[in-house]
Design a protein around this motif. Sequence first.
Motif, PDB file in Angstrom:
ATOM      1  N   PRO A   1      -1.619 -10.055  -2.385  1.00  0.00           N
ATOM      2  CA  PRO A   1      -2.478  -8.874  -2.552  1.00  0.00           C
ATOM      3  C   PRO A   1      -1.812  -7.814  -3.417  1.00  0.00           C
ATOM      4  O   PRO A   1      -0.584  -7.709  -3.470  1.00  0.00           O
ATOM      5  CB  PRO A   1      -2.677  -8.372  -1.119  1.00  0.00           C
ATOM      6  CG  PRO A   1      -1.532  -8.932  -0.349  1.00  0.00           C
ATOM      7  CD  PRO A   1      -1.197 -10.239  -0.984  1.00  0.00           C
ATOM      8  N   ASN A   2      -2.647  -7.050  -4.102  1.00  0.00           N
ATOM      9  CA  ASN A   2      -2.138  -5.950  -4.912  1.00  0.00           C
ATOM     10  C   ASN A   2      -1.600  -4.831  -4.016  1.00  0.00           C
ATOM     11  O   ASN A   2      -2.088  -4.622  -2.908  1.00  0.00           O
ATOM     12  CB  ASN A   2      -3.234  -5.403  -5.820  1.00  0.00           C
ATOM     13  CG  ASN A   2      -3.683  -6.427  -6.848  1.00  0.00           C
ATOM     14  OD1 ASN A   2      -2.876  -7.197  -7.369  1.00  0.00           O
ATOM     15  ND2 ASN A   2      -4.979  -6.451  -7.142  1.00  0.00           N
ATOM     16  N   ALA A   3      -0.609  -4.103  -4.523  1.00  0.00           N
ATOM     17  CA  ALA A   3      -0.034  -2.975  -3.776  1.00  0.00           C
ATOM     18  C   ALA A   3      -1.086  -1.879  -3.600  1.00  0.00           C
ATOM     19  O   ALA A   3      -2.009  -1.756  -4.406  1.00  0.00           O
ATOM     20  CB  ALA A   3       1.181  -2.427  -4.507  1.00  0.00           C
ATOM     21  N   PRO A   4      -0.976  -1.089  -2.532  1.00  0.00           N
ATOM     22  CA  PRO A   4      -1.958  -0.023  -2.308  1.00  0.00           C
ATOM     23  C   PRO A   4      -1.828   1.084  -3.349  1.00  0.00           C
ATOM     24  O   PRO A   4      -0.835   1.179  -4.068  1.00  0.00           O
ATOM     25  CB  PRO A   4      -1.601   0.490  -0.907  1.00  0.00           C
ATOM     26  CG  PRO A   4      -0.158   0.158  -0.751  1.00  0.00           C
ATOM     27  CD  PRO A   4       0.055  -1.135  -1.483  1.00  0.00           C
ATOM     28  N   LEU A   5      -2.857   1.915  -3.409  1.00  0.00           N
ATOM     29  CA  LEU A   5      -2.849   3.044  -4.330  1.00  0.00           C
ATOM     30  C   LEU A   5      -1.685   3.980  -4.038  1.00  0.00           C
ATOM     31  O   LEU A   5      -1.311   4.184  -2.880  1.00  0.00           O
ATOM     32  CB  LEU A   5      -4.157   3.833  -4.222  1.00  0.00           C
ATOM     33  CG  LEU A   5      -5.440   3.145  -4.704  1.00  0.00           C
ATOM     34  CD1 LEU A   5      -6.633   4.056  -4.429  1.00  0.00           C
ATOM     35  CD2 LEU A   5      -5.355   2.805  -6.181  1.00  0.00           C
TER      36      LEU A   5
ATOM     37  N   ILE B   1      -1.266   8.782   7.444  1.00  0.00           N
ATOM     38  CA  ILE B   1      -1.486   7.561   6.664  1.00  0.00           C
ATOM     39  C   ILE B   1      -0.973   7.734   5.248  1.00  0.00           C
ATOM     40  O   ILE B   1      -0.374   6.830   4.656  1.00  0.00           O
ATOM     41  CB  ILE B   1      -2.984   7.185   6.676  1.00  0.00           C
ATOM     42  CG1 ILE B   1      -3.408   6.801   8.104  1.00  0.00           C
ATOM     43  CG2 ILE B   1      -3.270   6.040   5.723  1.00  0.00           C
ATOM     44  CD1 ILE B   1      -4.896   6.572   8.260  1.00  0.00           C
ATOM     45  N   LEU B   2      -1.213   8.925   4.671  1.00  0.00           N
ATOM     46  CA  LEU B   2      -0.693   9.207   3.337  1.00  0.00           C
ATOM     47  C   LEU B   2       0.825   9.114   3.316  1.00  0.00           C
ATOM     48  O   LEU B   2       1.424   8.587   2.376  1.00  0.00           O
ATOM     49  CB  LEU B   2      -1.151  10.595   2.891  1.00  0.00           C
ATOM     50  CG  LEU B   2      -0.674  11.057   1.496  1.00  0.00           C
ATOM     51  CD1 LEU B   2      -1.125  10.075   0.437  1.00  0.00           C
ATOM     52  CD2 LEU B   2      -1.167  12.452   1.204  1.00  0.00           C
ATOM     53  N   GLY B   3       1.462   9.609   4.378  1.00  0.00           N
ATOM     54  CA  GLY B   3       2.915   9.516   4.460  1.00  0.00           C
ATOM     55  C   GLY B   3       3.393   8.077   4.481  1.00  0.00           C
ATOM     56  O   GLY B   3       4.390   7.722   3.853  1.00  0.00           O
ATOM     57  N   ILE B   4       2.654   7.221   5.199  1.00  0.00           N
ATOM     58  CA  ILE B   4       3.015   5.792   5.234  1.00  0.00           C
ATOM     59  C   ILE B   4       2.916   5.190   3.844  1.00  0.00           C
ATOM     60  O   ILE B   4       3.785   4.435   3.393  1.00  0.00           O
ATOM     61  CB  ILE B   4       2.106   5.038   6.217  1.00  0.00           C
ATOM     62  CG1 ILE B   4       2.404   5.500   7.657  1.00  0.00           C
ATOM     63  CG2 ILE B   4       2.299   3.539   6.096  1.00  0.00           C
ATOM     64  CD1 ILE B   4       1.434   4.946   8.685  1.00  0.00           C
TER      65      ILE B   4
ATOM     66  N   GLN C   1      -8.733   8.207  -0.071  1.00  0.00           N
ATOM     67  CA  GLN C   1      -8.664   7.016  -0.914  1.00  0.00           C
ATOM     68  C   GLN C   1      -7.389   6.228  -0.657  1.00  0.00           C
ATOM     69  O   GLN C   1      -7.412   4.994  -0.560  1.00  0.00           O
ATOM     70  CB  GLN C   1      -8.745   7.422  -2.388  1.00  0.00           C
ATOM     71  CG  GLN C   1     -10.097   7.921  -2.829  1.00  0.00           C
ATOM     72  CD  GLN C   1     -10.061   8.514  -4.235  1.00  0.00           C
ATOM     73  OE1 GLN C   1      -9.032   8.987  -4.704  1.00  0.00           O
ATOM     74  NE2 GLN C   1     -11.211   8.484  -4.913  1.00  0.00           N
ATOM     75  N   VAL C   2      -6.268   6.927  -0.555  1.00  0.00           N
ATOM     76  CA  VAL C   2      -5.000   6.251  -0.295  1.00  0.00           C
ATOM     77  C   VAL C   2      -5.021   5.579   1.078  1.00  0.00           C
ATOM     78  O   VAL C   2      -4.560   4.441   1.240  1.00  0.00           O
ATOM     79  CB  VAL C   2      -3.831   7.246  -0.403  1.00  0.00           C
ATOM     80  CG1 VAL C   2      -2.530   6.598   0.067  1.00  0.00           C
ATOM     81  CG2 VAL C   2      -3.685   7.738  -1.842  1.00  0.00           C
ATOM     82  N   ALA C   3      -5.554   6.262   2.072  1.00  0.00           N
ATOM     83  CA  ALA C   3      -5.622   5.695   3.417  1.00  0.00           C
ATOM     84  C   ALA C   3      -6.469   4.432   3.428  1.00  0.00           C
ATOM     85  O   ALA C   3      -6.104   3.418   4.045  1.00  0.00           O
ATOM     86  CB  ALA C   3      -6.198   6.727   4.384  1.00  0.00           C
ATOM     87  N   ARG C   4      -7.606   4.489   2.747  1.00  0.00           N
ATOM     88  CA  ARG C   4      -8.470   3.305   2.682  1.00  0.00           C
ATOM     89  C   ARG C   4      -7.760   2.152   1.974  1.00  0.00           C
ATOM     90  O   ARG C   4      -7.846   0.998   2.393  1.00  0.00           O
ATOM     91  CB  ARG C   4      -9.770   3.657   1.959  1.00  0.00           C
ATOM     92  CG  ARG C   4     -10.801   2.518   1.985  1.00  0.00           C
ATOM     93  CD  ARG C   4     -12.056   2.874   1.200  1.00  0.00           C
ATOM     94  NE  ARG C   4     -12.673   4.094   1.709  1.00  0.00           N
ATOM     95  CZ  ARG C   4     -12.774   5.222   1.010  1.00  0.00           C
ATOM     96  NH1 ARG C   4     -12.292   5.295  -0.228  1.00  0.00           N
ATOM     97  NH2 ARG C   4     -13.358   6.286   1.541  1.00  0.00           N
TER      98      ARG C   4
END
Length: 274
Positions: free
Chosen positions: A127-131, A25-28, A138-141
């Motif tokens: 929507p705001n961009a993900p972290l 997920i972090l890689g995505i 946290q990034v995955a969430r």
Amino acid sequence: MTGIDRALAPRRRARARRSLRLLAILGIALGLAACQGTAARPNPTETTVSAAAAAEAPCGPPLRIAIVPDKSASADSNLTPEIRIEHLTLVMNRVKACGGELALGKLDSNSRTPFIRFYVPEPGKPPNAPLRQGTARQVARSVRRYQADTAAYNAEEHRRLADAERAAEVFRAEAGPLLSHPRDASHSAVITAISRIGYFLDEPGQWGTPPRRVAIVISDLQNNVSGALRPLPAGTEFYVVNADTLPQELRELRPAPVQLESPEAAIRLVLSQK
């Protein structure tokens, strides 16, 4: 392998699988961030209709605009140009993309024909961009929340645009007879027409951003029907097309109306500004 090792092996494997999922997920998420600076093909599940359009031409505030062509006999004798559905379509496209309302009226002996209207609500906020930084969890969430918010935004935006297209079809059908109506009125109630534009532009509405107000009157402005002028709302952009001289009431307006030669020039000027 000892008995303790054999007992702990399933738990270790489970933890390893969870770590791999988080890393994936972090890689995505990192891939999404990297793609923002490249020309890679966008993923339809991660982009939005309005966001893509706004990247090319930011909308600015909603547009509320009244366009009133002259249908009196003097309009023909003074070679006043006609406004066509192609001109209105350009305005409708802006209203569809950014929200607002187009009102089409008629200047004639009484200028009291109800406006034909095309209304579209403002688009929602993308929507705001993900972290991009934080722990893997946290990034995955953040990525999951972004994907869910984007899916909901896309669905709402598609509904908004579908409703707008249906409203556009109704507007075109109703506008056709007005645009093709012969210029046969014996008088020109110019002051009444402008006052009615003022009523339209001053109507309250549920706008997230205060709307931009525009009035376009296509007429020689040879007013021969008496009446009291209702001032246009403060901040209204007022354009008149093909008027050689302004009636005394309009010369006293501040700011003064902008005089233009053609409907094309008026529409182009309005759409060139945000």
